[in-house]
Design a protein around this motif. Structure first.
Motif, PDB file in Angstrom:
ATOM      1  N   ARG A   1       0.022  31.776  23.367  1.00  0.00           N
ATOM      2  CA  ARG A   1       1.605  32.020  23.047  1.00  0.00           C
ATOM      3  C   ARG A   1       2.202  30.746  22.328  1.00  0.00           C
ATOM      4  O   ARG A   1       2.963  31.535  21.696  1.00  0.00           O
ATOM      5  N   ARG A   2       2.605  29.451  22.398  1.00  0.00           N
ATOM      6  CA  ARG A   2       3.000  28.686  22.048  1.00  0.00           C
ATOM      7  C   ARG A   2       2.976  28.615  21.273  1.00  0.00           C
ATOM      8  O   ARG A   2       3.401  27.634  20.461  1.00  0.00           O
ATOM      9  N   ILE A   3       1.740  28.536  20.482  1.00  0.00           N
ATOM     10  CA  ILE A   3       1.294  28.257  19.286  1.00  0.00           C
ATOM     11  C   ILE A   3       1.628  28.905  18.289  1.00  0.00           C
ATOM     12  O   ILE A   3       1.552  28.546  17.201  1.00  0.00           O
ATOM     13  N   LYS A   4       1.294  30.283  18.177  1.00  0.00           N
ATOM     14  CA  LYS A   4       1.920  31.125  17.746  1.00  0.00           C
ATOM     15  C   LYS A   4       3.696  31.187  17.398  1.00  0.00           C
ATOM     16  O   LYS A   4       3.870  31.428  16.611  1.00  0.00           O
ATOM     17  N   THR A   5       4.264  30.842  18.655  1.00  0.00           N
ATOM     18  CA  THR A   5       5.391  30.864  18.126  1.00  0.00           C
ATOM     19  C   THR A   5       6.384  29.469  17.526  1.00  0.00           C
ATOM     20  O   THR A   5       6.963  29.423  16.258  1.00  0.00           O
ATOM     21  N   SER A   6       4.907  28.295  17.962  1.00  0.00           N
ATOM     22  CA  SER A   6       5.884  27.269  17.141  1.00  0.00           C
ATOM     23  C   SER A   6       5.283  27.473  15.544  1.00  0.00           C
ATOM     24  O   SER A   6       5.661  25.997  14.904  1.00  0.00           O
ATOM     25  N   LEU A   7       4.084  27.996  15.228  1.00  0.00           N
ATOM     26  CA  LEU A   7       3.873  28.093  13.658  1.00  0.00           C
ATOM     27  C   LEU A   7       5.050  29.152  12.884  1.00  0.00           C
ATOM     28  O   LEU A   7       5.171  28.161  11.905  1.00  0.00           O
ATOM     29  N   ARG A   8       5.571  29.672  13.802  1.00  0.00           N
ATOM     30  CA  ARG A   8       6.301  30.663  12.731  1.00  0.00           C
ATOM     31  C   ARG A   8       7.607  29.915  12.687  1.00  0.00           C
ATOM     32  O   ARG A   8       8.652  29.502  11.901  1.00  0.00           O
ATOM     33  N   LEU A   9       8.152  29.164  14.069  1.00  0.00           N
ATOM     34  CA  LEU A   9       9.527  28.228  13.927  1.00  0.00           C
ATOM     35  C   LEU A   9       8.927  27.404  12.979  1.00  0.00           C
ATOM     36  O   LEU A   9      10.471  26.597  12.634  1.00  0.00           O
ATOM     37  N   SER A  10       7.467  26.464  12.278  1.00  0.00           N
ATOM     38  CA  SER A  10       7.687  25.077  11.669  1.00  0.00           C
ATOM     39  C   SER A  10       7.825  25.459  10.921  1.00  0.00           C
ATOM     40  O   SER A  10       8.334  24.624   9.939  1.00  0.00           O
ATOM     41  N   GLY A  11       8.047  26.711   9.804  1.00  0.00           N
ATOM     42  CA  GLY A  11       7.623  27.202   8.106  1.00  0.00           C
ATOM     43  C   GLY A  11       6.230  27.150   7.979  1.00  0.00           C
ATOM     44  O   GLY A  11       6.375  26.940   6.236  1.00  0.00           O
ATOM     45  N   LEU A  12       5.573  26.475   8.395  1.00  0.00           N
ATOM     46  CA  LEU A  12       3.819  26.217   8.069  1.00  0.00           C
ATOM     47  C   LEU A  12       3.612  27.405   7.269  1.00  0.00           C
ATOM     48  O   LEU A  12       3.892  28.560   7.183  1.00  0.00           O
ATOM     49  N   PRO A  13       3.569  27.055   5.648  1.00  0.00           N
ATOM     50  CA  PRO A  13       2.622  28.430   5.300  1.00  0.00           C
ATOM     51  C   PRO A  13       1.111  29.079   5.921  1.00  0.00           C
ATOM     52  O   PRO A  13       0.840  28.182   6.371  1.00  0.00           O
ATOM     53  N   LEU A  14       1.321  30.017   5.882  1.00  0.00           N
ATOM     54  CA  LEU A  14      -0.131  30.913   7.073  1.00  0.00           C
ATOM     55  C   LEU A  14      -1.352  30.586   5.640  1.00  0.00           C
ATOM     56  O   LEU A  14      -1.087  30.239   4.580  1.00  0.00           O
ATOM     57  N   GLY A  15      -2.311  30.077   6.247  1.00  0.00           N
ATOM     58  CA  GLY A  15      -3.564  30.687   6.004  1.00  0.00           C
ATOM     59  C   GLY A  15      -3.910  29.063   5.004  1.00  0.00           C
ATOM     60  O   GLY A  15      -5.242  28.876   4.814  1.00  0.00           O
ATOM     61  N   GLN A  16      -3.833  27.790   5.313  1.00  0.00           N
ATOM     62  CA  GLN A  16      -4.212  27.397   4.667  1.00  0.00           C
ATOM     63  C   GLN A  16      -4.750  25.319   5.931  1.00  0.00           C
ATOM     64  O   GLN A  16      -3.432  25.344   6.596  1.00  0.00           O
ATOM     65  N   THR A  17      -5.583  26.116   6.197  1.00  0.00           N
ATOM     66  CA  THR A  17      -5.851  25.765   7.649  1.00  0.00           C
ATOM     67  C   THR A  17      -7.035  24.467   6.904  1.00  0.00           C
ATOM     68  O   THR A  17      -8.014  24.026   5.671  1.00  0.00           O
ATOM     69  N   LEU A  18      -7.828  23.448   7.743  1.00  0.00           N
ATOM     70  CA  LEU A  18      -8.798  22.735   6.815  1.00  0.00           C
ATOM     71  C   LEU A  18     -10.211  22.897   7.123  1.00  0.00           C
ATOM     72  O   LEU A  18     -11.306  23.015   6.115  1.00  0.00           O
ATOM     73  N   GLN A  19     -10.768  24.690   7.932  1.00  0.00           N
ATOM     74  CA  GLN A  19     -11.353  25.773   7.579  1.00  0.00           C
ATOM     75  C   GLN A  19     -11.693  26.175   5.728  1.00  0.00           C
ATOM     76  O   GLN A  19     -12.613  26.124   5.742  1.00  0.00           O
TER      77      GLN A  19
END
Length: 311
Positions: free
Chosen positions: A208-226
């Motif tokens: 839940r923390r990671i999901k909330t932090s990702l939403r608040l960060s404004g980081l674009p979705l789908g751009q991962t190291l994988q």
């Protein structure tokens, strides 16, 4: 429709059937006049030929925004969103799918609905007495002498769930019945059962923390190291990027600068490293250059104390 001098907005329609009838009457003459240049058939004749092959649309499942797999506990209940819902006792010990729809919690087994309850009720324990009645099955026996209806009071797990929920251990409360059933079945020691229950709570909180932090960060979705194509950019040292992903440089209060020509993946790597930083417990905010400049100009006159409060 305006091409056929028919304007449905020009009057009030008492029901949809009346609008459909008026539309059919307005368009039918054209359907007889217009012909396909290839086959020579009219629109109406083509429609009549296709009509026997048309069927009703399949019934779509009720929309839902949350789904989880649960195993029906020994008290014929499943946990979902911090609440306990009853399931017909015939499904005791079996895996079911729990869906959170707009107003209901729908429980399915083998793709078929077996239970439905109101969602987000005030009560944390939602039971349907009918779920505990009926003839015995191979999995469960009716509790009364002579095979009468099963009666059920408040079981011990209900109190434990309520206390876990009051302590904020919502996921542990949801997992309690299922994990307890598995622990009894596999003779798990009490301390190991408790450790596994708390571990499940910690994992859920971190998710839940990671999901909330990702939403608040404004980081674009789908751009991962994988998803980054290192073969497309052989000049990028993969092992070095993976070392940066450990976030040791953040702990050392170092600064990271990614530079290069457009289109080489700088933003992708920056976003991916930001996501890794969130996974490692750091706070992240994503700005593009023009957005950052606007924010700096907007806050240029604010005192430092105000900026710290906003942080």
């Amino acid at each position: 429709m305006l091409r056929f001098a028919f304007d449905p907005c020009g009057q009030d329609w008492p029901h949809l059937e009346a609008l459909q009838a008026a539309t059919d009457a307005a368009l039918s003459p054209a359907g007889w006049r217009w012909r396909c240049p290839a086959t020579g058939t009219t629109v109406f004749e083509a429609w009549q030929a296709e009509l026997p092959h048309l069927g009703a649309l399949p019934k779509l499942p009720e929309p839902f925004d949350l789904v989880a797999e649960r195993r029906v506990g020994p008290d014929c209940t499943v946990s979902f969103e911090g609440r306990t819902y009853s399931v017909p006792f015939a499904w005791l010990g079996q895996a079911v799918e729990v869906r959170g729809a707009a107003r209901h919690v729908v429980i399915l087994a083998g793709g078929q609905e077996v239970a439905r309850h109101a969602r987000r009720t005030v009560s944390r324990i939602v039971l349907d007495p009918a779920h505990f009645e009926g003839p015995a099955t191979a999995r469960s026996l009716c509790g009364a002498r002579g095979g009468g209806a099963m009666s059920r009071g408040k079981v011990d797990l209900d109190t434990t769930r309520e206390r876990l929920a009051k302590l904020g251990l919502v996921h542990a409360a949801e997992q309690l019945a299922g994990r307890l059933g598995e622990a009894v079945k596999e003779s798990v020691p009490p301390h190991r059962f408790l450790d596994e229950l708390l571990e499940a709570e910690l994992v859920a909180r971190d998710e839940r923390r990671i999901k909330t932090s990702l939403r608040l960060s404004g980081l674009p979705l789908g751009q991962t190291l994988q998803s980054f194509d290192f073969s497309f950019q052989p000049a990028v040292d993969r092992s070095r990027i993976e070392t940066l992903a450990t976030c040791a440089w953040i702990r050392d209060t170092a600064t990271l600068l990614l530079q290069g020509p457009p289109g080489v993946g700088k933003t992708h790597l920056a976003v991916a490293l930001g996501a890794k930083a969130i996974e490692n417990g750091f706070s992240v905010v994503f700005f593009r250059l023009e957005e950052l400049l606007q924010a700096l100009r907007r806050d240029a006159d604010l005192p430092t104390s105000r900026l710290r409060q906003r942080k």
